[in-house]
Design an enzyme around this catalytic site. Sequence first.
Site, PDB file in Angstrom:
ATOM      1  N   HIS A  81       9.154   5.830 -10.251  1.00  0.00           N
ATOM      2  CA  HIS A  81       7.800   5.770  -9.103  1.00  0.00           C
ATOM      3  C   HIS A  81       6.719   6.810  -9.809  1.00  0.00           C
ATOM      4  O   HIS A  81       6.284   7.875  -8.759  1.00  0.00           O
ATOM      5  CB  HIS A  81       8.146   5.899  -7.691  1.00  0.00           C
ATOM      6  CG  HIS A  81       7.063   5.324  -6.833  1.00  0.00           C
ATOM      7  ND1 HIS A  81       7.279   4.861  -5.522  1.00  0.00           N
ATOM      8  CD2 HIS A  81       5.664   5.200  -6.782  1.00  0.00           C
ATOM      9  CE1 HIS A  81       6.277   4.547  -5.026  1.00  0.00           C
ATOM     10  NE2 HIS A  81       5.223   4.603  -5.661  1.00  0.00           N
ATOM     11  N   GLU A  92      14.597   3.110  -3.788  1.00  0.00           N
ATOM     12  CA  GLU A  92      14.502   4.168  -4.484  1.00  0.00           C
ATOM     13  C   GLU A  92      14.481   5.434  -3.512  1.00  0.00           C
ATOM     14  O   GLU A  92      14.446   5.368  -2.248  1.00  0.00           O
ATOM     15  CB  GLU A  92      13.227   4.048  -5.064  1.00  0.00           C
ATOM     16  CG  GLU A  92      11.897   3.941  -4.178  1.00  0.00           C
ATOM     17  CD  GLU A  92      10.649   3.761  -4.895  1.00  0.00           C
ATOM     18  OE1 GLU A  92      10.334   2.748  -5.652  1.00  0.00           O
ATOM     19  OE2 GLU A  92       9.849   4.447  -4.609  1.00  0.00           O
ATOM     20  N   ARG A 121       5.661  -2.503  -5.047  1.00  0.00           N
ATOM     21  CA  ARG A 121       6.856  -1.876  -4.370  1.00  0.00           C
ATOM     22  C   ARG A 121       8.158  -2.695  -4.622  1.00  0.00           C
ATOM     23  O   ARG A 121       8.312  -3.826  -4.848  1.00  0.00           O
ATOM     24  CB  ARG A 121       6.666  -2.023  -2.935  1.00  0.00           C
ATOM     25  CG  ARG A 121       5.527  -1.270  -2.344  1.00  0.00           C
ATOM     26  CD  ARG A 121       5.958   0.218  -2.249  1.00  0.00           C
ATOM     27  NE  ARG A 121       4.964   0.860  -1.581  1.00  0.00           N
ATOM     28  CZ  ARG A 121       4.005   1.758  -2.297  1.00  0.00           C
ATOM     29  NH1 ARG A 121       3.998   1.812  -3.709  1.00  0.00           N
ATOM     30  NH2 ARG A 121       3.193   2.661  -1.618  1.00  0.00           N
TER      31      ARG A 121
HETATM   32  N1  NAI Z   1       3.741   2.252  -8.421  1.00  0.00           N
HETATM   33  C1  NAI Z   1       2.962   3.099  -7.925  1.00  0.00           C
HETATM   34  O1  NAI Z   1       3.009   4.341  -7.885  1.00  0.00           O
HETATM   35  C2  NAI Z   1       1.894   2.637  -6.716  1.00  0.00           C
HETATM   36  C3  NAI Z   1       2.026   1.209  -6.340  1.00  0.00           C
HETATM   37  N2  NAI Z   1       0.849   0.776  -5.422  1.00  0.00           N
HETATM   38  C4  NAI Z   1       1.123  -0.429  -4.661  1.00  0.00           C
HETATM   39  O2  NAI Z   1       0.275  -1.310  -5.327  1.00  0.00           O
HETATM   40  C5  NAI Z   1      -0.423  -2.236  -4.074  1.00  0.00           C
HETATM   41  C6  NAI Z   1      -1.859  -2.545  -4.335  1.00  0.00           C
HETATM   42  O3  NAI Z   1      -2.600  -1.619  -4.320  1.00  0.00           O
HETATM   43  P1  NAI Z   1      -4.268  -1.974  -4.524  1.00  0.00           P
HETATM   44  O4  NAI Z   1      -4.440  -2.786  -5.852  1.00  0.00           O
HETATM   45  O5  NAI Z   1      -4.867  -0.677  -4.426  1.00  0.00           O
HETATM   46  O6  NAI Z   1      -4.299  -2.755  -3.102  1.00  0.00           O
HETATM   47  P2  NAI Z   1      -5.544  -4.045  -2.991  1.00  0.00           P
HETATM   48  O7  NAI Z   1      -5.461  -4.291  -1.593  1.00  0.00           O
HETATM   49  O8  NAI Z   1      -6.855  -3.737  -3.532  1.00  0.00           O
HETATM   50  O9  NAI Z   1      -5.141  -5.429  -3.656  1.00  0.00           O
HETATM   51  C7  NAI Z   1      -3.934  -5.991  -3.276  1.00  0.00           C
HETATM   52  C8  NAI Z   1      -4.347  -7.304  -3.718  1.00  0.00           C
HETATM   53  O10 NAI Z   1      -2.999  -8.228  -3.114  1.00  0.00           O
HETATM   54  C9  NAI Z   1      -3.506  -9.288  -2.577  1.00  0.00           C
HETATM   55  N3  NAI Z   1      -2.298  -9.772  -1.658  1.00  0.00           N
HETATM   56  C10 NAI Z   1      -2.211  -8.893  -0.336  1.00  0.00           C
HETATM   57  N4  NAI Z   1      -1.284  -9.645   0.366  1.00  0.00           N
HETATM   58  C11 NAI Z   1      -0.924 -10.665  -0.419  1.00  0.00           C
HETATM   59  C12 NAI Z   1       0.182 -11.960  -0.267  1.00  0.00           C
HETATM   60  N5  NAI Z   1       0.841 -11.846   0.800  1.00  0.00           N
HETATM   61  N6  NAI Z   1      -0.001 -12.919  -1.175  1.00  0.00           N
HETATM   62  C13 NAI Z   1      -0.776 -12.740  -2.099  1.00  0.00           C
HETATM   63  N7  NAI Z   1      -1.894 -11.741  -2.345  1.00  0.00           N
HETATM   64  C14 NAI Z   1      -1.774 -11.029  -1.442  1.00  0.00           C
HETATM   65  C15 NAI Z   1      -4.695  -9.012  -1.701  1.00  0.00           C
HETATM   66  O11 NAI Z   1      -5.544 -10.000  -1.473  1.00  0.00           O
HETATM   67  C16 NAI Z   1      -5.382  -8.078  -2.968  1.00  0.00           C
HETATM   68  O12 NAI Z   1      -6.167  -8.964  -3.729  1.00  0.00           O
HETATM   69  C17 NAI Z   1      -0.326  -0.997  -3.138  1.00  0.00           C
HETATM   70  O13 NAI Z   1      -0.380  -1.423  -1.759  1.00  0.00           O
HETATM   71  C18 NAI Z   1       1.135  -0.180  -3.237  1.00  0.00           C
HETATM   72  O14 NAI Z   1       2.293  -0.946  -2.815  1.00  0.00           O
HETATM   73  C19 NAI Z   1      -0.156   1.442  -5.272  1.00  0.00           C
HETATM   74  C20 NAI Z   1      -0.484   2.601  -5.882  1.00  0.00           C
HETATM   75  C21 NAI Z   1       0.467   3.322  -6.743  1.00  0.00           C
HETATM   76  O1  HPV Z   2      -0.457   5.105  -3.412  1.00  0.00           O
HETATM   77  C1  HPV Z   2       0.596   4.528  -3.345  1.00  0.00           C
HETATM   78  O2  HPV Z   2       0.794   3.646  -2.693  1.00  0.00           O
HETATM   79  C2  HPV Z   2       1.807   4.987  -4.252  1.00  0.00           C
HETATM   80  O3  HPV Z   2       2.697   4.305  -4.542  1.00  0.00           O
HETATM   81  C3  HPV Z   2       1.618   6.425  -4.691  1.00  0.00           C
HETATM   82  O4  HPV Z   2       2.516   6.891  -4.871  1.00  0.00           O
HETATM   83  P1  HPV Z   2       3.403   8.034  -4.315  1.00  0.00           P
HETATM   84  O5  HPV Z   2       4.010   7.500  -3.289  1.00  0.00           O
HETATM   85  O6  HPV Z   2       2.260   9.148  -3.817  1.00  0.00           O
HETATM   86  O7  HPV Z   2       4.237   8.643  -5.152  1.00  0.00           O
END
Ligand code: NAI
Ligand code: HPV
Length: 319
Positions: free
Chosen positions: A285, A267, A238
Amino acid sequence: MSQQSLPGLWMAGPLAPDLVARIEPQYQIHRGWEIKDVPAYLREHGAGIRGIATSGRFGARRDLIESLPALEAIISYGVGYDPIDIDAARERGVVVSNTPGVLDACVADTALALLLSVSRRICEADRYVRGGHWPLKGNFALGHSMKGKRCGIVGLGGIGLQIASRAEAFGMTISYHNRRARNDVPARYDYAASVPDLARDSDYLVLAIPGGNATKHLVNAEVLQALGADGYLINVARGTVVDEQALIQALQAGTIAGAGLDVFEHEPEVPAALRELDQVVLLPHIGSGTHETRQAMADLFIENLHAWFGEKRLVTQVV
Ligand SMILES: NC(=O)C1=CN([C@@H]2O[C@H](COP(=O)(O)OP(=O)(O)OC[C@H]3O[C@@H](n4cnc5c(N)ncnc54)[C@H](O)[C@@H]3O)[C@@H](O)[C@H]2O)C=CC1
Ligand SMILES: O=C(O)C(=O)COP(=O)(O)O
């Protein structure tokens, strides 16, 4: 069933049209973003609204959650839920679901695309050819190999782990920072107790951590300094995780070598100062933006929706 007896859903923003078409026959959808006088609308319809359908972009604020007396569930599209007020939901006994797992591979692919792009200067090289510079100026400047380099992952969760395995396939070594070390990941992944420590020992610092207050500006001037003049920052998490002004200053001063960014603090606005820099690759994104992954996210969103309103359970529950 008459329209009136269908469960009412407050839709916080325009979700994908094909997703909406799939749920429209079974729910009475209230398109929140089109309603001018929300309080008046809710006085009339609020009692029938049992769910909020939203996403990691549109979220659900406390005032909305508190203004829906019959609210039971917030069903969100996307894994990140930082703009959903989880405390407000918990206080009201409202359950929340997201769509984890199904997008991990796709977002990890995007992270690797950014790693490759900044290392091998792919976008710069493309501009070089298109700009007609090749015949005039000759060979393009050299990039860096990823083989043998250190990949430091902040947030070794679902997405982070998929980034790790892909980076290893490119010959990189893996270290990571989470709040605690994980004992269920390969022992060769080194744990760093802090983000500055991880940055100091990384050639590429890759962010895959949730957004929100807990991680706001986790990557600041100190971390960028620690990453160093040969280091690259990759952000598929993010925008709020990075102090964008500190990043711009570090890039302009050459404190770090470059950055690959899929997300931004404000964004879809991207600072002109970032857009002017050649050593930066900017994406709008698109981390999860493939037909296949968006389909899988929509399927899981709908599974959660039907599971709640059919059987009072969620498939992938946040709270
Ligand atoms: N660029 C994009 O389009 C996308 C971005 N994302 C972002 O990626 C993030 C991660 O997604 P997942 O891997 O599915 O989540 P997840 O929950 O599986 O992994 C997140 C990891 O970060 C760690 N964590 C959480 N808070 C923390 C902190 N304060 N300090 C240190 N470590 C911490 C957790 O322990 C976990 O291992 C989402 O929350 C989202 O914001 C997700 C999908 C798409
Ligand atoms: O799953 C998430 O957190 C994402 O960032 C996915 O991207 P979107 O917001 O659906 O374009």
